[in-house]
Design an enzyme around this catalytic site. Structure first.
Site, PDB file in Angstrom:
ATOM      1  N   HIS A 189      81.992  17.930 111.604  1.00  0.00           N
ATOM      2  CA  HIS A 189      81.376  19.162 112.082  1.00  0.00           C
ATOM      3  C   HIS A 189      79.973  19.269 111.503  1.00  0.00           C
ATOM      4  O   HIS A 189      79.795  19.716 110.375  1.00  0.00           O
ATOM      5  CB  HIS A 189      82.173  20.395 111.632  1.00  0.00           C
ATOM      6  CG  HIS A 189      83.467  20.584 112.326  1.00  0.00           C
ATOM      7  ND1 HIS A 189      84.432  21.471 111.878  1.00  0.00           N
ATOM      8  CD2 HIS A 189      83.974  20.018 113.451  1.00  0.00           C
ATOM      9  CE1 HIS A 189      85.472  21.429 112.689  1.00  0.00           C
ATOM     10  NE2 HIS A 189      85.215  20.548 113.646  1.00  0.00           N
ATOM     11  N   GLU A 190      78.980  18.840 112.235  1.00  0.00           N
ATOM     12  CA  GLU A 190      77.602  19.131 111.839  1.00  0.00           C
ATOM     13  C   GLU A 190      77.237  20.503 112.400  1.00  0.00           C
ATOM     14  O   GLU A 190      77.352  20.730 113.606  1.00  0.00           O
ATOM     15  CB  GLU A 190      76.640  18.066 112.353  1.00  0.00           C
ATOM     16  CG  GLU A 190      75.172  18.357 112.066  1.00  0.00           C
ATOM     17  CD  GLU A 190      74.898  18.627 110.596  1.00  0.00           C
ATOM     18  OE1 GLU A 190      74.453  19.751 110.278  1.00  0.00           O
ATOM     19  OE2 GLU A 190      75.142  17.726 109.762  1.00  0.00           O
ATOM     20  N   HIS A 245      78.886  18.447 103.240  1.00  0.00           N
ATOM     21  CA  HIS A 245      77.590  17.838 102.938  1.00  0.00           C
ATOM     22  C   HIS A 245      76.486  18.870 103.087  1.00  0.00           C
ATOM     23  O   HIS A 245      76.592  19.790 103.902  1.00  0.00           O
ATOM     24  CB  HIS A 245      77.328  16.646 103.853  1.00  0.00           C
ATOM     25  CG  HIS A 245      78.066  15.415 103.451  1.00  0.00           C
ATOM     26  ND1 HIS A 245      77.472  14.171 103.399  1.00  0.00           N
ATOM     27  CD2 HIS A 245      79.342  15.227 103.055  1.00  0.00           C
ATOM     28  CE1 HIS A 245      78.364  13.275 102.999  1.00  0.00           C
ATOM     29  NE2 HIS A 245      79.515  13.892 102.800  1.00  0.00           N
ATOM     30  N   GLU A 288      72.982   7.430 101.643  1.00  0.00           N
ATOM     31  CA  GLU A 288      72.166   7.423 102.857  1.00  0.00           C
ATOM     32  C   GLU A 288      70.679   7.231 102.551  1.00  0.00           C
ATOM     33  O   GLU A 288      69.948   6.627 103.343  1.00  0.00           O
ATOM     34  CB  GLU A 288      72.377   8.718 103.636  1.00  0.00           C
ATOM     35  CG  GLU A 288      71.949   9.972 102.911  1.00  0.00           C
ATOM     36  CD  GLU A 288      72.321  11.244 103.673  1.00  0.00           C
ATOM     37  OE1 GLU A 288      72.790  11.131 104.807  1.00  0.00           O
ATOM     38  OE2 GLU A 288      72.133  12.343 103.117  1.00  0.00           O
TER      39      GLU A 288
END
Length: 713
Positions: free
Chosen positions: A414-415, A483, A508
Site C-alpha cells: 500500500h503506497e 516505510h 534502496e
C-alpha cells in the site's frame, strides 16, 4: 530549645527534599539527581560510575496562550518504588526480557496557577527514562504545547553519530563528528529527498549516539511515542546543551493535550561498553505490554519480491506509458497499451513464487500491482490509489491460488503517496480486500509531502495516523511493515503486529548513488534502538549498471557483508532483495540466506564500536543452531571472537562465509571464501574483514561422526 531544634530538623528535611532527590539504578552504577532551582525550575542530572553524564539540565514546557510550565514549582510529594518483572516478546532478539528499574515520582505544584505536573523518572541499569504527566485537575484540561524544554546538557565536546534534524525524512547518511562541528557540516549532510524539512543548523534526530573522550557511550532517544509530536534535538554548540525540539503541525503547534495525559519517555542510555547499548531493551520496557491478546497470527517472515528491479530502474511500477494523468474510475487501463517494463504482472510474479517455494522463503512482496502509478507522485493528488483495483496484467485471484498451491504467502503493498486522508478513507476496504485474497501482511509507504498540505511526517497528527493504521490492521489480523513512517520507539511491544519499519536510509539508496560503507555499523546504535528495520539486505550484484545501463550506482558493501546483515540488522521480517538470477550465480553464498533464522532465543553482542564494527551471535528460536554476523566499517580489521556461548557438551559444524583476502567493497566486492570447521565452546576465531566487509557464520549442531573429517577451529 528542644522545640527549636526539632523545628530546625524538620525545616532542613523539607529543604533537602526541595533541593535534591537522588535515585540509584538497581546495580547502583547510575545515579540521577533531581532538584528545584531557586525560581522553582525543575532540574535533573545523571552520573554513571561516578562520571558525570548529564550536567544539571532544566525540564518544562512552553504552553500556547497559557502560563508556561517552566518554573515557580514547589514539590508537593515524592514517591519512590522498585519494579522487577520478566516478560516474553512475541518476536525478538531474545525469548524473554527483564524489566527492572527504580522509580521516582515527583508531584509539582505551580505557584499562582495551582496546576499539577508530575515528573516520573525510571532508572534502569542501562539508562534513564523520564516523562511529563498531567493528571486530571481543575486548572488544566485542554492545552496546547508550544515547545517542550527538556534539556540534555553534555559534559564535553563528544563525538556524535548524527543525521540532520528533519520533519519529513530520516533517509540520510550518518555523519561522525564532534558536537562542535555539527554546524559546519550540516549543509552538506542534507542530501536530496522527495520530502524534507530541516529546521536548524544544529538540529539532529534521535536516536543520537555519542562517545565521550573518557570512553562513555551515550544514546539519546524517546520511547512510547503516542499521541504526541516526534522529538528532535537542537544543540546549543557553545554550551553543549541539547534541547528537545518537537515537530510542528500546519499551524506551528506541537501537541494538543487533554488531561489526564503524558508525554513520551525521554531516554538516556549510558555505558562504558558499546555492546550494552546494542543489547539494551530499555526502550521496549518503557512501553505498555501487548494489547493484542491472541498473537498466534503474528509470524516472522523471510521474503522475496519484485522490488529491487524497480528500485534500480530495470523495471517499473506503472503499467503504461500512455497516460500523463490518471483519474481512478475514469481512466481506461484496459484500452491502454502495456509497456514492457511493468514488473507486477501475473507471469513474472509466478516466477518469484516459484523461486520462493523452491528455496524455502515464506512470502513474496509485489509492488506496482494496483492502478494509479502513472502519476502517483509529486502532484499533490488526494485520490491517488484505491488499494483494490489491479492493473489488467495482474490477476489477483490467479496469484492467490498459485501461491497457495506452492505454500507461499503473498505480501500486500500500500503506497499512500502520503495522501493520508485518502488512505484512512480506504483502510477498511483495503484490509478486507487483503483478507479476501490471502494477504496477512502489508508494506505501507508514505513517499512525498503529506496531504493535508502543511502537515509533516512526524507531527502529532501523523503519529496518531500511523498508530491508527496499526490498530486497524490488528482488527483484521494483519502485520504492518511501514516505510517512510515515524521512527520506532518501542511501540511494537504494545502492538506487535508492527513487525518492521523502514524509517531510515535503507538498501534502496545503494541504487541511488550509494551509502557510506560503514552505514550499517551505525544503524544498530541509532535507528534500531527503537525497533527492527526492514533494511532489505542480500544484494549480490553491486554494479547496478548491470541491471540498468542508465544507473551507474554502486552498492558499497562486500557480498560477505550483505550476508552478515541478516544477523546484525535485526528484523523479524527479512527480505532477500536481489534478483533470483543473481542468487543463482552464487548458490553457495545464497545458502546462508536460506539457512539463517529470523527469530531468536538469545543474542550476544561479541564486539561493537559505532561506525567501526559490530559482531553478534544469535541462537535460533526453539532450536539449537547459532548464527554469527560481523559488519565492518571503512578500515580493514581483524575480528577476534570466542565461541564460549555454545553448549559445552555439544559439537558443531561452523560454515564461515568471509571476505577473500583481496576483497574490497568497491574494487572487489564479490570476492568471498567459504570454509567449514569443527567447533565447540572452546573454539576461537581470528577473521579478517575487508573495508565495507564482514563475515557470516552458521553454526549447526552435529554428531561427532559428521564433524570428524573437518579441521577443528
Amino acid at each position: 530549645m528542644k522545640k527549636f531544634i526539632l523545628f530546625s530538623l524538620i525545616w532542613i528535611a523539607v529543604i533537602n527534599i526541595s533541593i535534591a532527590q537522588k535515585l540509584l539504578s538497581p546495580d547502583e552504577n547510575l545515579e540521577m539527581e533531581f532538584s528545584l532551582q531557586a525560581d522553582g525550575t525543575p532540574v535533573y542530572s545523571l552520573n554513571y560510575k561516578d562520571k558525570k553524564v548529564i550536567e544539571p539540565s532544566k525540564l518544562g514546557l512552553d504552553l500556547k496562550e497559557e502560563e508556561d510550565l517552566l518554573k515557580h514549582f514547589s514539590i508537593a510529594n515524592t514517591e519512590e518504588s522498585t519494579f522487577d518483572e520478566t516478560w516474553e516478546p512475541v518476536w525478538g532478539e531474545v525469548n524473554e526480557i527483564r524489566n527492572h528499574y527504580n522509580e521516582l515520582e515527583v508531584e509539582l505544584v505551580q505557584e499562582g496557577t495551582e496546576r499539577i505536573l508530575i515528573l516520573r523518572f525510571r532508572l534502569f541499569n542501562d539508562g534513564l527514562g523520564f516523562r511529563y504527566e498531567f493528571p486530571s485537575q481543575e486548572n488544566l484540561g485542554h492545552f496546547v504545547v508550544k515547545d517542550e524544554r527538556s534539556e540534555f546538557a553534555m559534559t564535553g565536546n563528544h563525538t556524535a553519530f548524527w543525521i540532520p534534524g528533519d520533519y519529513d525524512t530520516q533517509e540520510y547518511d550518518y555523519v561522525e563528528s564532534r558536537l562542535s562541528d555539527i554546524r559546519s557540516q550540516m549543509e552538506k549532510s542534507i542530501t536530496a529527498n522527495v520530502s524534507q524539512t530541516s529546521f536548524s543548523p544544529t538540529g539532529v534526530q534521535t536516536s543520537l549516539m555519542m562517545k565521550t573522550d573518557d570512553g562513555l557511550y551515550i544514546n539519546l532517544h524517546e520511547a512510547a511515542l503516542i499521541d504526541y509530536s516526534t522529538m528532535h534535538l537542537d544543540l546549543d554548540d557553545e554550551n553543549m546543551v541539547f534541547t528537545s525540539w518537537l515537530t510542528p503541525d500546519a499551524n506551528g503547534d506541537k501537541a494538543f493535550m487533554i488531561t489526564p495525559a503524558q508525554t513520551p519517555w525521554r531516554t538516556i542510555m549510558v555505558s562504558d561498553d558499546a555492546r550494552d547499548i546494542l543489547a539494551s531493551k530499555m526502550t521496549y520496557n518503557l512501553n505498555e505490554p501487548s494489547k493484542i491478546d491472541d498473537t498466534s497470527w503474528i509470524e516472522p517472515m523471510k521474503y522475496v519480491g519484485v522490488w529491487w528491479e524497480m528500485i534500480t530502474g530495470k523495471s517499473s511500477w506503472h503499467y503504461t506509458d500512455e497516460f500523463k494523468a490518471v483519474k481512478l474510475g475514469e481512466t481506461d487501463f484496459e484500452a491502454a497499451e502495456a509497456n514492457d517494463t511493468h514488473a507486477a504482472n501475473t507471469k513474472h510474479v509466478k516466477e518469484y513464487i516459484d523461486f520462493a517455494a523452491e528455496h524455502g522463503f515464506d512470502g513474496v512482496l509485489v509492488e506496482g500491482w494496483n492502478v494509479g502509478w502513472e502519476d502517483w507522485f509529486g502532484h499533490s493528488k488526494d485520490y491517488v490509489f484505491d488499494f483494490v483495483t489491479p492493473y489488467p496484467d495482474f490477476d489477483v485471484k490467479e496469484i492467490q491460488d498459485y501461491a497457495e498451491s506452492k505454500g507461499v504467502e503473498m505480501i500486500m503493498h500500500h503506497e499512500t503517496s502520503s495522501s493520508v486522508r485518502n488512505y484512512e478513507r480506504h483502510l477498511d476496504t483495503a484490509y478486507q480486500f487483503m483478507k479476501k485474497y490471502g494477504y496477512d501482511a502489508v508494506k505501507s509507504g508514505y513517499v512525498g509531502d503529506i496531504l493535508p498540505r502543511g502537515e509533516n511526517h512526524y507531527n502529532q497528527w501523523m503519529v496518531d495516523h500511523y498508530l491508527y493504521a496499526i490498530k486497524k490492521a490488528a482488527d483484521y489480523k494483519i502485520m504492518v511493515n511501514a516505510h517512510e513512517a515515524v521512527r520506532p520507539t518501542g511501540v511494537a511491544r504494545t502492538w506487535p503486529n508492527l513487525i518492521a519499519n523502514e524509517s531510515a536510509r535503507g538498501t534502496e539508496y545503494q541504487a541511488f548513488g550509494g551509502s557510506k560503507p560503514n552505514h550499517v555499523t551505525v544503524l544498530p546504535f541509532t535507528r534500531l534502538i527503537g525497533g527492527p528495520m526492514d533494511y532489505t539486505p542480500g544484494i549480490f550484484e553491486m554494479d547496478i549498471s548491470k541491471l540498468n545501463p542508465n544507473n551507474n550506482s554502486h552498492l558499497n558493501s562486500t557480498l560477505a557483508n550483505q550476508l552478515a546483515l541478516y544477523v546484525t540488522m535485526y528484523s523479524p521480517l527479512q527480505m532477500a532483495a536481489d534478483l533470483p538470477e543473481n542468487y543463482m550465480k552464487f548458490p553457495d553464498a545464497f545458502q546462508f540466506i536460506k539457512d539463517v533464522a529470523i527469530d531468536w532465543d538469545e543474542s550476544i553482542y561479541l564486539e561493537a564500536e559505532p561506525g567501526d564494527y559490530i559482531t553478534v551471535a544469535r541462537k535460533e528460536k526453539n532450536g539449537n543452531d547459532w548464527f554469527v554476523g560481523n559488519v565492518n566499517g571503512n578500515e580493514v580489521r581483524t575480528s577476534n571472537i570466542k565461541f564460549d556461548f555454545l553448549d559445552k557438551e555439544k559439537t558443531y559444524i561452523a560454515t564461515i562465509y568471509s571476505d577473500a583476502s583481496d576483497a574490497h567493497y568497491k574494487n572487489n566486492p564479490q570476492a568471498y571464501e567459504i570454509k567449514k570447521y569443527r567447533v565447540n565452546s572452546k573454539s576461537k576465531l581470528s577473521q579478517k574483514s575487508a573495508s565495507g566487509g564482514g563475515y557470516a557464520i552458521s553454526i549447526m549442531e552435529a554428531d561427532r561422526s559428521e564433524a570428524k573429517s573437518l579441521k577443528k577451529l
